[in-house]
Motif scaffolding. Structure first.
Motif: not given
Ligand code: NDP
Length: 326
Positions: A13, A153-154, A157-158, A170, A247
């Motif tokens: 990204n 929030s990455q 979300s993970d 997500v 995002m």
């Protein structure tokens, strides 16, 4: 004058964002995109030379600043020190608790090689860090508040996607409007974790999975969700793809303080970002300009946003800045 020659190390990204940002800065040019993957398999957003990271050692004379676009968790701790021995670098290392340690591991090789390594640029750390310092320095009797969001929030979300029964999902971090209002009013409130932010999840269930079971697993997850008020919304895969692929992110740094008993002052910096990685990348590119100039002036070793004078970020000359912006 010739352009500042930029290399991109890592094409995710941020790598894509840096490529887009270079196109908006006419004093810079992209020399190449360097990846640990087979460069022929990289799908670049715009045509550019693609290379394996293995040839970087042969390109030291072609690149003025190498922008490191790897992840903070495992890429940068390894790539940062190694690349700082060869190039001027800029990175977005964002594991706040480990920044002092990362600084040391990058500083030694950069210093030894006469290179400038600008670490932990971006927005947090980065622009938010600068605004926290301004707040503290200008209003020593006060409180600083950082709110994040509304944003994706990455990490959270993970965590949601790892819950059994979840096919996709997500997580958005949302600052509490009531908390922000109190801070803006200069009330200097003491806020708990739960009072500052809420969490909102959009989840696609696997076939046969139970909504309540999945919801309970998410809202009670230690560290990630148990200290927050969390809402879980169930949606289908099409809606996830159509409405939750961007995002966005952003937030606020607010300092409220007193300059005398009767006078309150409030400073606020806010970001509303359509794309977190594209904005972060724009910051990295401006700091690449500064790193290049600092290196030319003999300022070497690891540097942070606190060490960079604002004028060094601008393509404009000091005289132009005095005439146009001061
Ligand atoms: P990505 O996961 O998209 O990319 C990280 C690296 O993974 C890339 O450099 C790339 O290296 C590799 N990669 C990317 N896509 C693929 C793929 N499809 N298959 C295999 N490997 C791939 O991370 P981001 O660019 O989103 O973020 C990087 C870091 O930026 C984050 O870890 C975060 O810490 C930091 N950040 C900092 C911010 C700040 O404000 N300071 C804000 C936002 C992010 P290669 O090409 O070598 O394979």
């Amino acid at each position: 004058t010739s352009k500042i020659r930029i290399g991109i190390a890592g094409y995710g990204n941020l790598g894509r964002g840096v490529q887009a940002a270079i196109a908006k800065n006419s004093d810079m040019e992209l020399v190449g995109v360097y990846s640990r993957r087979d460069p022929d398999t990289l799908q670049l957003a715009q045509p550019a030379p693609r290379y394996s990271v293995d040839v970087l050692g042969d390109h030291v004379d072609d690149i003025d600043v190498l922008i490191l676009c790897g992840g903070s968790k495992s890429d940068l701790p390894e790539q940062g020190p190694r690349m700082a021995a060869l190039f001027n670098t800029v990175d977005s290392f964002d594991t706040h608790a480990r920044i002092p340690e990362y600084y040391e591991t990058v500083n030694a090789p950069a210093k030894a090689a006469g290179k400038t390594a600008l670490i932990s640029a971006g927005w947090d750390p980065g622009m938010f860090s600068i605004n926290r310092v301004y707040g503290e320095a200008l209003l020593p009797d006060g409180e600083t508040y950082t709110f994040w969001g509304r944003g994706l929030s990455q990490g959270h979300s993970d965590a949601v996607r790892r819950v059994p029964g979840v096919a996709g999902g997500v997580q958005y971090t949302i600052p509490s409007p009531e908390a922000i209002e109190q801070v803006r009013a200069g009330l200097r409130p003491t806020l708990s974790t739960r009072e500052k932010h809420q969490r909102e999840c959009y989840v696609v269930l696997e076939d046969g999975a139970d909504e309540n079971t999945v919801r309970e697993l998410i809202v009670n997850m230690e560290h990630y969700f148990d200290q927050y008020d969390t809402t879980v919304n169930f949606i289908d895969a099409q809606t996830l793809a159509a409405e939750h692929s961007d995002m966005p992110h952003g937030g606020f740094v607010i300092r409220s303080g007193n300059t005398s008993e009767s006078q309150k002052q409030v400073i606020e910096y806010s970001l509303a970002l359509g794309s977190n990685p594209e904005f972060t990348s724009s910051v990295l590119v401006a700091y690449a300009r500064a790193a290049f100039r600092m290196n030319q002036r003999g300022i070497t070793g690891a540097q942070t946003v606190y060490d960079v004078a604002p004028g060094l970020l601008s393509p404009k000359s000091p005289a132009q800045l005095r005439a146009e912006l001061l």
